[in-house]
Every structure is written in structure tokens, then in C-alpha cells.
Design a protein around this motif. Structure first.
Motif, PDB file in Angstrom:
ATOM      1  N   LYS A 312       0.834  -1.203   0.000  1.00  0.00           N
ATOM      2  CA  LYS A 312       0.000   0.000   0.000  1.00  0.00           C
ATOM      3  C   LYS A 312       0.869   1.255   0.000  1.00  0.00           C
ATOM      4  N   THR A 315       1.939   1.514  -3.729  1.00  0.00           N
ATOM      5  CA  THR A 315       0.902   1.991  -4.653  1.00  0.00           C
ATOM      6  C   THR A 315       0.584   3.460  -4.407  1.00  0.00           C
ATOM      7  N   CYS A 411      -4.319  -4.383  -8.053  1.00  0.00           N
ATOM      8  CA  CYS A 411      -4.922  -3.999  -6.766  1.00  0.00           C
ATOM      9  C   CYS A 411      -6.314  -4.608  -6.606  1.00  0.00           C
ATOM     10  N   GLU A 419      -5.154  -0.516  -2.400  1.00  0.00           N
ATOM     11  CA  GLU A 419      -5.343   0.679  -3.224  1.00  0.00           C
ATOM     12  C   GLU A 419      -4.783   1.896  -2.494  1.00  0.00           C
TER      13      GLU A 419
END
Length: 666
Positions: A312, A315, A411, A419
């Protein structure tokens, strides 16, 4: 009782009292402790009853009240602990105090937070330290904030700081020991500040948005920590990073996002509802903007398995880089892991070949595992702290070297929610997806973490309970009072007052959440937003008693305001974050004032009209509105977890439109 004939006046006093209570909290806690506030609340609760008690029973009531208040007063003197808030036994403070010979040596609190410091021989905190280190780390105290997230205050001595050379942080300084300016964000007990002072002579800027922590380290524990926070090259900034990143003109050579939280297993859902505006896409983008051209951003988190938290971070970082239109992303990221921590480095102008080689050498010398650099070979990963497969290497390569569309698909398909966190959905610790429900049910009662990755399943259960109880508590009084009620003939009243209750909270709660970003602390946001909305809603209610107000212009104006807020908040927040705290307080009140003023009108207007047509159901309408408020407070959080705060605010507009439609059929 005169004001019962005028709902707008009753509603006015109700809201004004709520507003006073919301803002008074900020001032009462510093003047007293929690027990004092409880005592004062008891007094305030009894005073209004004197108005309602009949004269025949007044003496009895006064006697009982005096006995009640005297009992609380005596308890406060002789058993002060009875009014204390019990700390969860699963929090870091309670766990630390269970060790033999542990002792709580310092506590302090204000209206927004509490800190505690524990002395214990068992506190040895050096997150991710290389297993090559064979000595005993120096003595440490444990600092907890709100009884959780224990971080170390290290006893300073020039002879006992060699352990810092074995920490993952040591790699940050292998590239350059002559950084001009270093920014360290929320370092807890100051381990990262100690490391920066050990490895460099740089200017060290410390973001610490907790005044009590700063006071403890600058004053009470200054001698213990080597006067660290009072050194000439250490500058303490008592503000949030989001505020500082908007007002500073500096460009930093190294920015460190400290690992100051305790390790929380991903199976624990307790932290999934925590807002965190440090690890959002917008926050990382702000940090990139204040990083020098050759600057480095270092993010260290716990090494979770299965991979979750670290993915996470990646991303979110990737999304921030993309929005900043940074090119050649793969050359700008270097990641490695120890046995317990995971560090991701981002270099604005990319890592040079010699820098990569130096980092690889240091990583290997400490038996840390390579995860990613541009051109990494599969055999270079997963060498020391071995997993059955090089999962981190594979996932990092797939995320970094894929298109935005492919990354989004990854994701979606991944078991956990990785996400990017955003300011609209700042739930960095929320890894839940509905596909996990069968596993949560499967392991329920068989694990110490019973709620799996879905902490907010508790919210869904609470929502179901609140809906069930609301139906029961609405229908039961109708039965007891023998009030004839037909759903078919009175649906418009149900729709109107239920929608108002939901709509009110679908604006209020997102405002509270969003302004945590602006005001820096949840307690400030809660108090200021509740005060502003309740105060001006009360004024709006009072106005409906003095002037003829039409519902068909109140609601459209409210909806337009909500839409303006919805689409302009990004720019508004940037402006507010660049202001001083007292200015943000005032501007927040002014910004919320129009919404509160308009939100206070629909309820008394609807109640006044319903009272003329069907006076027997007026108490029931109060109940419907109250139950809707309870349901709305939970539903708003559930929806925000899935879709974000702006969707919740958007739904409030639809709810108020349904109010206007229902009002026509009164």
C-alpha cells in the motif's frame, strides 16, 4: 411548557446546549481531569430537572440530588481511580506494565491526547536491527501516546550508541553524511532524531504534532536523552506535516517518515478505521514537492506478511509520483527489508549506479534483503530472512513495472485492499475486502484476532443492531400510547424526518473527518465542527420562528453549498493548511457556518407543519429523527470506507432533496 408550542425554540436551545458542550470540552480538560469533567456533567444534568419537578416532590428531589452529588464528590476524593477511563489490556501501555518491575513514571494529558512513560528493563526497542548486532542495546524508556504505540526514549551515552549502525536507518546515511537539511516526521520517542544526530552534523527539523511529547523530551527527560531536543541543530516544529509542507520554503535533502507505531498484525481489524493523513497520496505528493532535486524520501514500516502494508505504501507512492508527472519511476525506488521492518527509498532525480552499489553493499553487510532497485535480478532477493518464495520482490516488480491500468487491475485482484490511500479515504490501515468474509467466519473464535482484516465488520453489526433497535423503539411507543398510525397514510412524515436525521449526519461526520486534516487533531476537529454546526443550526432554527422561511429555497441553497464544498475542498484545504492554527480555527467556523445555519431549518419547519395537521404523532417524529441520527452516524463511516467522504456528502444532498419532495405531501 411554552416552548413546546414552538418547536423552533425548543430545537434552538437543544442545539445551543450541544454547541456549548462541544467547545467547552477543549477548555475544561486543561482546567480539570476527566473525573472533574464527569462531576461537572453530573451537576449540569441535574440542574434542568429542577424546572420539571413538581413543587410537592421538590424537597425529596433536592435531598436525593445532594446525596448523589456528595457521593460523587467523596468518591472523587477518596477513590479517585473509580472515575478513571480504563485502558484496554491489549494496548501497548498495559502490556508494558505487565512486565516484572515495570513502573509508570510519567503521565500527562490535555484535551486532545495523553502520554505515558514507562520504566522497564524489558524495553529494548530497535525496530529491524540487524541480527549481526550481538550486544545489548542501551537502556530505554517506553513512551506511549494514548496508551498505545510504544516507542523508545534511549538513554544517551557516547559509548552506547553503536547499535544505531545496525539499524535500517543507517542505510539512509550511507549515500551522504553531509546532508544540509533533514526532516523527520513524527519520530515518537526520538530514535530517528538520535540516529540523524549520530550520523550527521546536519540541520534536523522534527515534525512532532504532540505538544506533550515535545515538552517531555525538551524538559523532564532532557538529561536522560542527552539533551537531544535542545541541541542547536535540532529544530522542533509543533505542527502537522500537512501544514508545514504548505508553508515551508525549504528543500530537504532527506525526509524520513518514522516508524513510531507498534507492530499490529494485519489480522487485527482494530486499526482499520484510523484516519492517517500522513500516508495519503496527497501527503506524499506534498513531501515530493519539498524534497530537493537530489533529495531522498525514506518510508519505513513493519514487514507484514502476507505482503500488505508495504504494497500500500508503494501503490500510494506510485500514484503520487504519477500525479507529479515524474518520469523513469523505476530508477527512483530502492527497497529492502530486515527481519521485521521494510524500507522504501525514493530519490527525486533517481539513484546513480554508484549509489545503488553502495546501498547494495550496506544492505548485504547487515544481512538485510534486497526487494527492489532498477535492474535487480531474482537471485539477489530473499537471501537472508528467507520466505518460501520472493513474494516482496515479485509484487514490487509487478507494481512498479506495469502501466497504471495493469496496476489498478493488480490492486483489484489482490486479496487485501492495497489501493492508494487518499485524503478522501485516509484509511491507510484498512486492508479489508468482502472476499475475506468467509475466512473471517472460518477462523472466528480460533484466533486471538477474531475480526480478521475486516475491523469495520463490527460497524456493520452495529448498524444492523441500531436499525433493529430503532424500529423497535419507534413502534413500541406508538403501541403503548395507542397512537393510530398508518404507514401508507403517513409515509411522507417518515421519509421527511428520517431523511433529515440521516442527511444531517451525512454532512456533519464527513466535515469532522475532513477537518482533521485542516486542524491537525481529531479532538480539535470534533469540537470545532460540532460547535459550529450546532451553534448556527440553532440560530437557523430560531430564525424560522421569527420569519416566514420557505423550505423550497432552504434545501436548494444547502445542496448548492454542499456541492460547492464538494468540488472546491481540494483548493480550500490547500489555502487553509497554509494558515496559522488560530486562523484555521476561525476560517473553519466561517466555512461551516452557512451549512449549519441552513441545516437547522428543515426540522422545525417540518415539525411545525406536522403539528398543525397531526399533532398526536409529533413525539413519534422526534423519535424517528433521533433514531435516524444514530443510524446515520454509523452508516456514514461504513460508506466512507468504501467510497470516500465526498460520496457521503453527495448522498446527503439526495436525502435533503427527498425531504423537500416529502414536504409537499404534508
Amino acid at each position: 411548557f411554552y416552548n413546546l408550542e414552538k418547536p423552533s425554540i425548543t430545537y434552538f436551545f437543544n442545539l445551543i446546549g450541544s454547541a456549548a458542550g462541544a467547545i467547552a470540552f477543549l477548555f475544561l480538560i486543561p482546567l480539570s481531569d476527566k473525573g472533574g469533567v464527569i462531576f461537572l456533567s453530573a451537576i449540569l444534568g441535574i440542574i434542568p430537572l429542577f424546572i420539571l419537578v413538581s413543587k410537592k416532590k421538590l424537597k425529596i428531589f433536592i435531598t436525593i440530588s445532594i446525596i448523589f452529588l456528595a457521593s460523587i464528590f467523596l468518591l472523587r476524593i477518596f477513590l479517585p481511580g473509580i472515575l478513571d477511563v480504563n485502558i484496554s489490556p491489549y494496548k501497548s501501555l498495559a502490556a508494558a506494565l505487565r512486565y516484572p518491575n515495570s513502573k509508570l513514571i510519567y503521565s500527562n494529558e490535555n484535551s486532545s491526547t495523553r502520554i505515558d512513560i514507562v520504566r522497564s528493563d524489558n524495553i529494548k526497542s530497535a525496530p529491524g536491527i540487524s541480527l549481526k548486532y550481538q550486544n545489548i542495546p542501551p537502556p530505554q524508556l517506553g513512551l506511549t501516546i494514548d496508551a498505545d504505540n510504544l516507542s523508545p526514549i534511549t538513554k544517551y551515552s557516547k559509548e552506547n550508541l553503536a547499535f544505531l549502525e545496525y539499524l535500517p536507518q543507517s542505510l539512509f546515511y550511507s549515500l551522504d553524511k553531509n546532508y544540509n537539511d533533514i526532516l523527520i516526521i513524527e519520530p515518537g520517542g526520538g530514535l530517528d532524531v538520535l540516529a540523524a544526530n549520530y550520523f550527521t552534523d546536519s540541520n534536523i527539523y522534527v515534525i512532532q504534532n504532540n505538544k506533550l511529547v515535545v515538552e517531555a523530551l525538551k524538559d523532564d527527560f532532557s538529561a536522560y536523552s542527552g539533551n537531544l531536543y535542545n541541541k542547536n541543530n535540532v529544530y522542533i516544529l509543533n505542527t502537522s506535516i500537512r501544514n508545514y509542507s504548505k508553508i515551508t520554503n525549504k528543500k530537504f535533502d532527506l525526509i524520513i517518515l518514522s516508524l513510531s507505531e507498534s507492530f499490529h498484525p494485519i489480522s487485527s481489524g482494530a486499526y482499520s478505521l484510523n484516519e492517517n493523513y500522513i500516508y495519503t497520496k496527497e501527503s506524499i505528493n506534498d513531501l515530493i514537492n519539498i524534497t530537493g532535486d537530489e533529495g531522498l524520501i525514506a518510508i519505513t514500516r513493519w514487514s507484514q506478511f502476507p505482503p500488505s502494508e508495504n504494497l500500500k505504501v508503494l501503490t500510494t507512492l506510485m500514484e503520487s509520483i504519477k500525479e507529479g508527472q515524474v518520469k523513469n519511476i523505476s530508477s527512483k525506488i530502492y527497497s529492502f527489508r530486515s527481519w521485521s521492518t521494510f524500507s522504501t527509498l525514493f530519490k527525486k532525480n533517481g539513484f546513480k549506479t554508484e549509489e545503488i552499489n553502495r546501498l547494495k553493499q550496506e544492505t548485504s553487510s547487515l544481512n538485510f534483503d534486497l526487494v527492489y532497485y532498477d535492474g535487480i535480478k531474482p537471485w539477489e532477493a530473499n537471501k537472508y530472512n528467507k520466505l518460501d518464495k520472493p513474494y516482496f520482490y515479485e509484487f514490487f516488480n509487478e507494481i512498479i513495472n506495469s502501466s497504471s491500468q495493469e496496476r489498478a487491475g493488480f490492486c483489484r485482484e489482490y486479496y487485501f485492499n492495497i489501493e492508494p490511500a487518499t485524503d478522501d479515504k485516509p484509511y491507510f490501515y484498512n486492508f479489508f475486502k468482502f472476499r475475506q468474509v468467509p475466512d473471517i467466519v472460518k477462523y472466528f473464535g480460533k484466533s486471538m484476532q477474531p475480526f480478521g482484516g475486516g475491523g469495520y465488520l463490527i460497524l456493520i453489526a452495529a448498524l444492523i443492531i441500531s436499525v433493529t433497535l430503532s424500529i423497535f423503539l419507534i413502534l413500541l411507543p406508538l403501541r403503548i400510547k395507542n397512537i393510530k398510525f398508518s404507514l401508507k397514510g403517513n409515509y411522507q412524515y417518515l421519509l421527511y424526518f428520517f431523511s433529515i436525521g440521516l442527511g444531517f449526519f451525512f454532512i456533519e461526520l464527513p466535515f469532522i473527518q475532513k477537518f482533521i486534516l485542516i486542524l491537525g487533531k481529531p479532538a480539535y476537529s470534533l469540537s470545532i465542527i460540532l460547535f459550529s454546526i450546532m451553534l448556527f443550526a440553532g440560530v437557523g432554527s430560531y430564525i424560522t420562528n421569527k420569519f416566514k422561511i420557505r423550505i423550497n429555497w432552504v434545501i436548494p441553497i444547502l445542496i448548492v453549498y454542499v456541492l460547492l464544498f464538494l468540488f472546491s475542498f481540494k483548493h480550500i484545504s490547500s489555502f487553509l493548511l497554509s494558515r496559522m492554527l488560530w486562523q484555521r480555527f476561525i476560517l473553519t467556523i466561517l466555512l461551516v457556518m452557512p451549512a449549519g445555519f441552513l441545516m437547522g431549518m428543515p426540522f422545525p419547519l417540518g415539525l411545525s407543519k406536522a403539528k398543525k395537521i397531526k399533532p398526536n404523532i409529533v413525539p413519534w417524529l422526534w423519535a424517528v429523527n433521533g433514531c435516524a441520527s444514530v443510524i446515520g452516524s454509523i452508516a456514514a463511516v461504513v460508506i466512507s470506507l468504501h467510497f470516500g467522504y465526498f460520496i457521503v456528502i453527495g448522498i446527503s444532498g439526495v436525502l435533503y432533496l427527498s425531504c423537500m419532495a416529502a414536504y409537499r405531501y404534508f
